[in-house]
Write a protein that holds these residues in place. Structure first.
Motif, PDB file in Angstrom:
ATOM      1  N   LYS A  26       7.022   5.660   0.831  1.00  0.00           N
ATOM      2  CA  LYS A  26       5.806   5.149   0.149  1.00  0.00           C
ATOM      3  C   LYS A  26       5.256   3.948   0.866  1.00  0.00           C
ATOM      4  CE  LYS A  26       7.913   1.960  -3.125  1.00  0.00           C
ATOM      5  NZ  LYS A  26       8.472   1.671  -4.777  1.00  0.00           N
ATOM      6  N   SER A  27       5.838   3.167   1.460  1.00  0.00           N
ATOM      7  CA  SER A  27       5.254   1.898   2.177  1.00  0.00           C
ATOM      8  C   SER A  27       4.566   2.612   3.511  1.00  0.00           C
ATOM      9  CB  SER A  27       6.418   1.033   2.309  1.00  0.00           C
ATOM     10  OG  SER A  27       6.884   0.218   1.084  1.00  0.00           O
ATOM     11  N   ARG A  30       1.351   4.178   2.679  1.00  0.00           N
ATOM     12  CA  ARG A  30       0.605   3.303   2.305  1.00  0.00           C
ATOM     13  C   ARG A  30      -0.138   2.590   3.498  1.00  0.00           C
ATOM     14  NH1 ARG A  30      -2.688  -0.030   2.183  1.00  0.00           N
ATOM     15  NH2 ARG A  30      -3.331  -1.474   0.547  1.00  0.00           N
ATOM     16  N   CYS A  35      -5.698   3.805   4.265  1.00  0.00           N
ATOM     17  CA  CYS A  35      -5.280   4.179   2.893  1.00  0.00           C
ATOM     18  C   CYS A  35      -4.993   2.766   2.337  1.00  0.00           C
ATOM     19  CB  CYS A  35      -3.613   4.668   3.039  1.00  0.00           C
ATOM     20  SG  CYS A  35      -2.828   5.049   1.339  1.00  0.00           S
ATOM     21  N   GLU A  36      -5.833   2.785   1.169  1.00  0.00           N
ATOM     22  CA  GLU A  36      -6.076   1.652   0.359  1.00  0.00           C
ATOM     23  C   GLU A  36      -5.275   1.391  -1.063  1.00  0.00           C
ATOM     24  OE1 GLU A  36      -7.739  -1.019   1.541  1.00  0.00           O
ATOM     25  OE2 GLU A  36      -8.319   0.132   3.279  1.00  0.00           O
ATOM     26  N   LEU A  37      -4.696   2.597  -1.404  1.00  0.00           N
ATOM     27  CA  LEU A  37      -3.966   2.517  -2.596  1.00  0.00           C
ATOM     28  C   LEU A  37      -3.224   3.798  -2.624  1.00  0.00           C
ATOM     29  CD1 LEU A  37      -3.772   1.196  -5.599  1.00  0.00           C
ATOM     30  CD2 LEU A  37      -5.082   3.167  -6.325  1.00  0.00           C
ATOM     31  N   LEU A  38      -1.953   3.785  -3.135  1.00  0.00           N
ATOM     32  CA  LEU A  38      -0.836   4.614  -3.352  1.00  0.00           C
ATOM     33  C   LEU A  38      -0.123   4.584  -4.520  1.00  0.00           C
ATOM     34  CD1 LEU A  38       0.336   7.719  -2.324  1.00  0.00           C
ATOM     35  CD2 LEU A  38       2.040   6.103  -1.396  1.00  0.00           C
ATOM     36  N   GLU A  39      -0.536   5.697  -5.435  1.00  0.00           N
ATOM     37  CA  GLU A  39       0.283   5.602  -6.962  1.00  0.00           C
ATOM     38  C   GLU A  39       1.018   6.832  -7.073  1.00  0.00           C
ATOM     39  OE1 GLU A  39      -2.695   2.456  -9.486  1.00  0.00           O
ATOM     40  OE2 GLU A  39      -3.377   4.590  -9.195  1.00  0.00           O
ATOM     41  N   THR A  52      -0.024  12.341  -7.348  1.00  0.00           N
ATOM     42  CA  THR A  52      -0.249  11.177  -6.369  1.00  0.00           C
ATOM     43  C   THR A  52      -1.652  11.056  -6.358  1.00  0.00           C
ATOM     44  OG1 THR A  52       0.066  12.475  -4.544  1.00  0.00           O
ATOM     45  CG2 THR A  52       1.828  11.584  -4.666  1.00  0.00           C
ATOM     46  N   SER A  54      -4.197   8.612  -4.271  1.00  0.00           N
ATOM     47  CA  SER A  54      -4.162   7.777  -3.080  1.00  0.00           C
ATOM     48  C   SER A  54      -5.994   7.496  -2.599  1.00  0.00           C
ATOM     49  CB  SER A  54      -3.656   8.244  -1.624  1.00  0.00           C
ATOM     50  OG  SER A  54      -4.100   9.642  -1.582  1.00  0.00           O
ATOM     51  N   TRP A  56      -8.647   6.303   0.149  1.00  0.00           N
ATOM     52  CA  TRP A  56      -8.629   6.454   1.557  1.00  0.00           C
ATOM     53  C   TRP A  56     -10.202   6.056   1.793  1.00  0.00           C
ATOM     54  CZ3 TRP A  56      -4.739   7.793   4.507  1.00  0.00           C
ATOM     55  CH2 TRP A  56      -3.703   8.202   3.725  1.00  0.00           C
ATOM     56  N   TYR A  65      -3.942  11.207   8.754  1.00  0.00           N
ATOM     57  CA  TYR A  65      -2.625  10.846   7.943  1.00  0.00           C
ATOM     58  C   TYR A  65      -1.935  12.576   7.949  1.00  0.00           C
ATOM     59  CZ  TYR A  65       0.673  10.880   4.230  1.00  0.00           C
ATOM     60  OH  TYR A  65       1.795  11.263   3.518  1.00  0.00           O
TER      61      TYR A  65
END
Length: 98
Positions: A26-27, A30, A35-39, A52, A54, A56, A65
């Motif tokens: 995950k890190s 991210r 990539c500004e957010l990953l959930e 997921t 994300s 962008w 990516y």
């Protein structure tokens, strides 16, 4: 900026493996350029379904990516856990209230 949503469904026996792999990657995901957010979300009624989200900066960032070794190896491993075909959407956020 746009949002990438991916719906994945896993065999119950592979959920722990998927979660361990996601924790490991995950890190790195991210940290991908743009990539500004990953959930990661898990469905409340069907624990085999995950999403997921994300964020962008540009479609080019997502494509870079998706063409990276990180994505290729992660996706190759993830696909072995599926019990159904994944679905993906790229959407523009129109409203966000917090």
């Amino acid at each position: 900026m746009f949002v990438r949503i991916v719906k994945m469904s896993f065999h119950q026996k592979h959920i722990a493996e998927f979660l361990a792999m996601f924790e490991e990657k995950k890190s790195l995901i991210r940290a991908s350029k743009g990539c500004e957010l990953l959930e990661l979300y898990q469905d409340k009624n069907n624990p085999e379904i995950f999403f997921t989200y994300s964020y962008w900066n540009a479609e080019e960032d997502l494509e870079n990516y998706r063409n990276s070794d990180l994505f290729k190896t992660t996706w190759k491993q993830t696909k072995t856990y599926f019990n159904d075909k994944p679905l993906a959407w790229s959407v523009d956020k129109r409203v966000s209230l917090q």
